[in-house]
Scaffold this active site. Structure first.
Site, PDB file in Angstrom:
ATOM      1  N   ASP A  65       0.813  -1.218   0.000  1.00 43.70           N
ATOM      2  CA  ASP A  65       0.000   0.000   0.000  1.00 43.70           C
ATOM      3  C   ASP A  65       0.847   1.268   0.000  1.00 43.70           C
ATOM      4  O   ASP A  65       2.069   1.216   0.178  1.00 43.70           O
ATOM      5  CB  ASP A  65      -0.952  -0.005   1.208  1.00 43.70           C
ATOM      6  CG  ASP A  65      -0.268  -0.464   2.504  1.00 43.70           C
ATOM      7  OD1 ASP A  65       0.971  -0.421   2.569  1.00 43.70           O
ATOM      8  OD2 ASP A  65      -0.976  -0.850   3.443  1.00 43.70           O
ATOM      9  N   ASN A 131      -7.115  -2.274  14.585  1.00 46.88           N
ATOM     10  CA  ASN A 131      -8.534  -2.557  14.343  1.00 46.88           C
ATOM     11  C   ASN A 131      -8.721  -3.798  13.470  1.00 46.88           C
ATOM     12  O   ASN A 131      -9.814  -4.067  12.976  1.00 46.88           O
ATOM     13  CB  ASN A 131      -9.208  -1.348  13.694  1.00 46.88           C
ATOM     14  CG  ASN A 131      -8.628  -1.022  12.314  1.00 46.88           C
ATOM     15  OD1 ASN A 131      -7.679  -1.666  11.871  1.00 46.88           O
ATOM     16  ND2 ASN A 131      -9.194  -0.035  11.646  1.00 46.88           N
ATOM     17  N   GLU A 138      -9.664  -1.632   5.552  1.00 41.56           N
ATOM     18  CA  GLU A 138     -10.300  -1.290   6.820  1.00 41.56           C
ATOM     19  C   GLU A 138     -11.544  -2.147   7.055  1.00 41.56           C
ATOM     20  O   GLU A 138     -12.062  -2.783   6.128  1.00 41.56           O
ATOM     21  CB  GLU A 138     -10.669   0.199   6.802  1.00 41.56           C
ATOM     22  CG  GLU A 138      -9.466   1.147   6.701  1.00 41.56           C
ATOM     23  CD  GLU A 138      -8.721   1.310   8.029  1.00 41.56           C
ATOM     24  OE1 GLU A 138      -8.693   0.367   8.844  1.00 41.56           O
ATOM     25  OE2 GLU A 138      -8.147   2.395   8.244  1.00 41.56           O
TER      26      GLU A 138
HETATM   27  C1  GLP Z   1      -0.179   0.315   8.329  1.00 43.60           C
HETATM   28  C2  GLP Z   1       0.010  -0.585   7.137  1.00 43.60           C
HETATM   29  C3  GLP Z   1      -0.275  -2.009   7.502  1.00 43.60           C
HETATM   30  C4  GLP Z   1       0.462  -2.386   8.769  1.00 43.60           C
HETATM   31  C5  GLP Z   1       0.082  -1.480   9.897  1.00 43.60           C
HETATM   32  C6  GLP Z   1       0.759  -1.820  11.199  1.00 43.60           C
HETATM   33  O1  GLP Z   1      -1.515   0.561   8.575  1.00 43.60           O
HETATM   34  N1  GLP Z   1      -0.817  -0.194   6.036  1.00 43.60           N
HETATM   35  O2  GLP Z   1       0.115  -2.828   6.421  1.00 43.60           O
HETATM   36  O3  GLP Z   1       0.168  -3.699   9.088  1.00 43.60           O
HETATM   37  O4  GLP Z   1       0.444  -0.166   9.498  1.00 43.60           O
HETATM   38  O5  GLP Z   1       1.735  -0.886  11.550  1.00 43.60           O
HETATM   39  P1  GLP Z   1       2.748  -1.061  12.751  1.00 43.60           P
HETATM   40  O6  GLP Z   1       3.648  -2.164  12.392  1.00 43.60           O
HETATM   41  O7  GLP Z   1       3.464   0.259  12.817  1.00 43.60           O
HETATM   42  O8  GLP Z   1       1.929  -1.335  13.939  1.00 43.60           O
END
Ligand code: GLP
Length: 235
Positions: A65, A131, A138
């Site tokens: 993404d 979430n 989402e």
């Molecule tokens: C973002 C990414 C996700 C990832 C999430 C978790 O939202 N789009 O792919 O899993 O962050 O982030 P973190 O590892 O900082 O908790």
């Protein structure tokens, strides 16, 4: 469904497991296309991969993404993150990330999905949102979804703003591989580190499949490995 759960003591151990699984897959000739994720969870993973003797010179990588409106020179973009933590340190055959500044975002999504169908993912690394989101899918996103523009929830905006290192507001939308694009990967490795991921991970382990928690879509996949340092998980 076949899910393997590996419990570790600390992030470095999780990274070690990821490295070993990737090595094993590569030895079997099953690491031609690798799906990559971003976020704080991935930092120790990429550090370990960088310091390993794994070669990605024959590997094509796809990222999950990207924020809409951020280009690769913007420190908060995922393109910048990947360059900083992995791509500048390990050579890949080719790397793809959705273009968050594409003039026509819908066309960019179609193009990205087309590329994914041309280069089927062998392994996908995944993090998890508090979430229960995977990539930027989402709650409420259809399990049939392909690469698309997603509106981020307040939960995600709050959690991810901690990764933003200047006064720039976090974009409200992102380009993301869909849930079905993720599930198309032959093998999925989900990494969930820290207590703040307990709730989301327990939704997966509980086994009720619901669009309210996108991570539960993984129940429909045949090869998922979960690596976590969260103890005493309720199932
Ligand atoms: C973002 C990414 C996700 C990832 C999430 C978790 O939202 N789009 O792919 O899993 O962050 O982030 P973190 O590892 O900082 O908790």
């Amino acid at each position: 469904m076949s899910m393997t759960i590996i419990t570790v003591e600390e992030p470095k151990q999780a990274a070690q497991h990821v490295m070993e699984i990737l090595k094993e897959q590569q030895d079997k000739g099953k690491l031609n296309v690798l799906g990559l994720a971003t976020g704080s969870t991935m930092i120790p993973i990429y550090e370990t991969l960088v310091n390993s003797d794994l070669s990605f010179e024959k590997v094509t990588a796809f990222n999950l993404d990207e924020y809409v409106g951020l280009d690769d020179r913007n420190k908060n973009s995922y393109a910048f993150f990947m360059q900083a933590h992995l791509f500048s340190k390990k050579k890949f055959k080719h790397t793809y990330i959705p273009n968050g500044v594409a003039e026509k975002l819908e066309e960019e999504c179609v193009l990205y999905e087309k590329l994914l169908s041309e280069f089927p993912l062998d392994v996908q690394l995944l993090g998890i949102g508090e979430n229960g989101h995977i990539a930027f899918n989402e709650p409420g996103t259809s399990f049939d979804s392909v690469t698309h523009v997603e509106t981020l929830t307040d939960s995600t905006l709050g959690a991810n703003s901690t990764m933003f290192d200047n006064d720039e507001p976090i974009p409200a939308t992102a380009l993301t591989m869909g849930i079905s694009s993720v599930l198309a990967a032959k093998k999925i490795i989900l990494i969930a580190l820290g207590e703040r991921k307990r709730f989301a991970l327990e939704r997966l382990l509980e086994g009720t499949v619901t669009v309210d928690y996108p991570v539960t879509a993984l129940m429909g996949h045949g090869d998922v490995t979960v690596i976590t340092d969260i103890k005493n998980l309720a199932e």
